[in-house]
Design a protein around this motif. Structure first.
Motif, PDB file in Angstrom:
ATOM      1  N   GLU A   1       0.853  -1.188   0.000  1.00 30.02           N
ATOM      2  CA  GLU A   1       0.000   0.000   0.000  1.00 30.02           C
ATOM      3  C   GLU A   1       0.893   1.244   0.000  1.00 30.02           C
ATOM      4  OE1 GLU A   1      -3.263  -0.022  -0.456  1.00 30.02           O
ATOM      5  OE2 GLU A   1      -3.098  -2.204  -0.565  1.00 30.02           O
ATOM      6  N   LYS A   2       0.609   2.170  -0.864  1.00 31.78           N
ATOM      7  CA  LYS A   2       1.506   3.299  -1.097  1.00 31.78           C
ATOM      8  C   LYS A   2       1.702   4.171   0.150  1.00 31.78           C
ATOM      9  CE  LYS A   2       1.350   1.433  -5.014  1.00 31.78           C
ATOM     10  NZ  LYS A   2       1.676   0.039  -4.812  1.00 31.78           N
ATOM     11  N   ASP A   3       0.668   4.298   0.973  1.00 31.20           N
ATOM     12  CA  ASP A   3       0.788   5.102   2.183  1.00 31.20           C
ATOM     13  C   ASP A   3       1.701   4.455   3.223  1.00 31.20           C
ATOM     14  OD1 ASP A   3      -0.916   6.987   1.113  1.00 31.20           O
ATOM     15  OD2 ASP A   3      -2.700   6.189   2.103  1.00 31.20           O
ATOM     16  N   ASP A   4       2.041   3.191   3.019  1.00 32.29           N
ATOM     17  CA  ASP A   4       2.870   2.467   3.987  1.00 32.29           C
ATOM     18  C   ASP A   4       4.352   2.430   3.608  1.00 32.29           C
ATOM     19  OD1 ASP A   4       0.632   1.895   5.504  1.00 32.29           O
ATOM     20  OD2 ASP A   4       0.302  -0.066   4.561  1.00 32.29           O
ATOM     21  N   TYR A   5       4.706   2.925   2.425  1.00 30.35           N
ATOM     22  CA  TYR A   5       6.100   2.792   1.963  1.00 30.35           C
ATOM     23  C   TYR A   5       7.103   3.357   2.967  1.00 30.35           C
ATOM     24  CZ  TYR A   5       5.386   1.137  -2.862  1.00 30.35           C
ATOM     25  OH  TYR A   5       5.107   0.380  -3.980  1.00 30.35           O
ATOM     26  N   GLU A   6       6.825   4.541   3.471  1.00 25.79           N
ATOM     27  CA  GLU A   6       7.775   5.200   4.372  1.00 25.79           C
ATOM     28  C   GLU A   6       7.979   4.369   5.641  1.00 25.79           C
ATOM     29  OE1 GLU A   6      10.622   7.721   4.724  1.00 25.79           O
ATOM     30  OE2 GLU A   6       9.149   8.227   3.183  1.00 25.79           O
ATOM     31  N   ARG A   7       6.903   3.909   6.218  1.00 21.60           N
ATOM     32  CA  ARG A   7       7.011   3.095   7.439  1.00 21.60           C
ATOM     33  C   ARG A   7       7.677   1.751   7.153  1.00 21.60           C
ATOM     34  NH1 ARG A   7       1.193   2.853   9.429  1.00 21.60           N
ATOM     35  NH2 ARG A   7       2.036   1.482  11.027  1.00 21.60           N
ATOM     36  N   LEU A   8       7.354   1.138   6.024  1.00 18.99           N
ATOM     37  CA  LEU A   8       7.978  -0.138   5.677  1.00 18.99           C
ATOM     38  C   LEU A   8       9.479   0.035   5.466  1.00 18.99           C
ATOM     39  CD1 LEU A   8       5.254  -1.554   3.270  1.00 18.99           C
ATOM     40  CD2 LEU A   8       5.887  -2.476   5.523  1.00 18.99           C
TER      41      LEU A   8
ATOM     42  N   HIS B   1       2.309   6.381  -9.195  1.00 19.75           N
ATOM     43  CA  HIS B   1       1.625   6.884  -7.998  1.00 19.75           C
ATOM     44  C   HIS B   1       2.468   8.020  -7.390  1.00 19.75           C
ATOM     45  CE1 HIS B   1      -0.261   3.007  -8.601  1.00 19.75           C
ATOM     46  NE2 HIS B   1      -1.238   3.398  -7.810  1.00 19.75           N
ATOM     47  N   ALA B   2       2.823   8.952  -8.253  1.00 14.39           N
ATOM     48  CA  ALA B   2       3.727  10.030  -7.831  1.00 14.39           C
ATOM     49  C   ALA B   2       3.137  10.875  -6.713  1.00 14.39           C
ATOM     50  CB  ALA B   2       4.075  10.915  -9.025  1.00 14.39           C
TER      51      ALA B   2
ATOM     52  N   ALA C   1       6.002  10.614  -4.267  1.00 17.99           N
ATOM     53  CA  ALA C   1       7.050  11.601  -4.567  1.00 17.99           C
ATOM     54  C   ALA C   1       7.865  11.906  -3.322  1.00 17.99           C
ATOM     55  CB  ALA C   1       6.435  12.875  -5.132  1.00 17.99           C
ATOM     56  N   GLU C   2       7.202  11.979  -2.186  1.00 18.11           N
ATOM     57  CA  GLU C   2       7.915  12.251  -0.931  1.00 18.11           C
ATOM     58  C   GLU C   2       8.813  11.081  -0.531  1.00 18.11           C
ATOM     59  OE1 GLU C   2       8.239  15.105   0.884  1.00 18.11           O
ATOM     60  OE2 GLU C   2       7.264  15.906  -0.907  1.00 18.11           O
ATOM     61  N   TYR C   3       8.360   9.868  -0.842  1.00 20.17           N
ATOM     62  CA  TYR C   3       9.199   8.695  -0.562  1.00 20.17           C
ATOM     63  C   TYR C   3      10.509   8.812  -1.352  1.00 20.17           C
ATOM     64  CZ  TYR C   3      11.121   4.020  -0.558  1.00 20.17           C
ATOM     65  OH  TYR C   3      11.989   2.964  -0.425  1.00 20.17           O
ATOM     66  N   SER C   4      10.400   9.062  -2.648  1.00 19.13           N
ATOM     67  CA  SER C   4      11.595   9.183  -3.495  1.00 19.13           C
ATOM     68  C   SER C   4      12.484  10.336  -3.037  1.00 19.13           C
ATOM     69  CB  SER C   4      11.193   9.391  -4.957  1.00 19.13           C
ATOM     70  OG  SER C   4      10.581   8.232  -5.473  1.00 19.13           O
TER      71      SER C   4
ATOM     72  N   GLN D   1      16.383  10.189  -1.795  1.00 16.90           N
ATOM     73  CA  GLN D   1      17.424  10.909  -2.520  1.00 16.90           C
ATOM     74  C   GLN D   1      18.123  11.956  -1.662  1.00 16.90           C
ATOM     75  OE1 GLN D   1      15.811  12.176  -6.304  1.00 16.90           O
ATOM     76  NE2 GLN D   1      15.219  10.084  -6.832  1.00 16.90           N
ATOM     77  N   ASN D   2      17.472  12.403  -0.608  1.00 15.07           N
ATOM     78  CA  ASN D   2      18.078  13.383   0.294  1.00 15.07           C
ATOM     79  C   ASN D   2      18.753  12.763   1.505  1.00 15.07           C
ATOM     80  OD1 ASN D   2      17.334  15.575  -1.294  1.00 15.07           O
ATOM     81  ND2 ASN D   2      15.346  15.767  -0.303  1.00 15.07           N
ATOM     82  N   ASP D   3      18.732  11.448   1.597  1.00 10.15           N
ATOM     83  CA  ASP D   3      19.311  10.743   2.744  1.00 10.15           C
ATOM     84  C   ASP D   3      20.814  10.549   2.506  1.00 10.15           C
ATOM     85  OD1 ASP D   3      20.174   8.848   4.639  1.00 10.15           O
ATOM     86  OD2 ASP D   3      18.219   7.845   4.660  1.00 10.15           O
ATOM     87  N   PRO D   4      21.677  11.117   3.327  1.00  7.07           N
ATOM     88  CA  PRO D   4      23.116  10.986   3.112  1.00  7.07           C
ATOM     89  C   PRO D   4      23.647   9.570   3.326  1.00  7.07           C
ATOM     90  CG  PRO D   4      22.678  12.068   5.207  1.00  7.07           C
ATOM     91  CD  PRO D   4      21.362  11.917   4.515  1.00  7.07           C
TER      92      PRO D   4
END
Length: 195
Positions: free
Chosen positions: A131-138, A160-161, A165-168, A172-175
């Motif tokens: 589920e797209k809303d779960d990507y960050e937590r997963l 499903h941008a 989009a925030e996930y990507s 990309q901003n994670d050092p």
């Protein structure tokens, strides 16, 4: 790797997916599987890696599992796949069994958000297609299950941008990651862990 049994099940699932889309079934009732070219891409990512351990978050009926499991079995790897819906889990078991990949793929039936913290394992590749809303937590839960050099692959980041989009952007901003969006099919975010 892709023997006749695996190819037959892949072809059957592709036809089922085609028919479901043609009938206009809502996404909750469809297989919601990756595109065949994404499957080939995943196979290529894991096939060369001896002992590759893959964590799949969102197994559905097992289509992507087949690509991953066929890729890792030659060099002794395995796939651990999570699926929350009982009906899809039953179909996952049937499809993986029909393909002869029971020894390479293992299903954890239930909510990955609840069960993943207790999983005591280290993975080389994590494939997120839930589920797209779960990507960050997963991602956050799976991040503790990998070491430097591991690869995260998230599907649907372009199709499903709006939710992803925030996930990507976060990857990309994670050092501690090196990340790139690959415009293949529905879009994949590939993130390599640096630490």
């Amino acid at each position: 790797m892709l023997d006749d049994r695996v190819r037959a099940v892949l072809a059957r699932l592709e036809e089922e997916d085609r028919r479901e889309r043609e009938q206009g079934l809502p996404s909750k009732l469809r297989a919601r599987q990756i595109a065949p070219t994404t499957g080939r891409f995943l196979l290529g990512l894991v096939a060369h890696h001896p002992g590759c351990e893959v964590l799949e978050l969102g197994g559905s009926r097992g289509y992507s599992t087949l690509w991953l499991a066929a890729g890792v079995r030659y060099f002794g790897g395995r796939v651990v796949s999570f699926e929350i819906e009982a009906e899809r889990a039953e179909l996952w078991r049937r499809n993986v069994g029909d393909a002869g990949l029971d020894d390479t793929a293992e299903l954890v039936e239930g909510n990955a958000l609840e069960l993943l913290p207790s999983l005591d394992d280290v993975f080389d590749v994590v494939f997120i297609d839930a589920e797209k809303d779960d990507y960050e937590r997963l991602f956050g839960l799976a991040r503790d299950k990998v070491e430097p050099g591991a690869l995260f692959v998230a599907d649907n980041v372009l199709s499903h941008a709006d939710p992803l989009a925030e996930y990507s952007k976060g990857r990309q901003n994670d050092p501690d990651l090196e990340s790139v969006t690959v415009p293949l099919d529905r879009g994949l975010e590939l993130s390599v862990t640096l630490r």
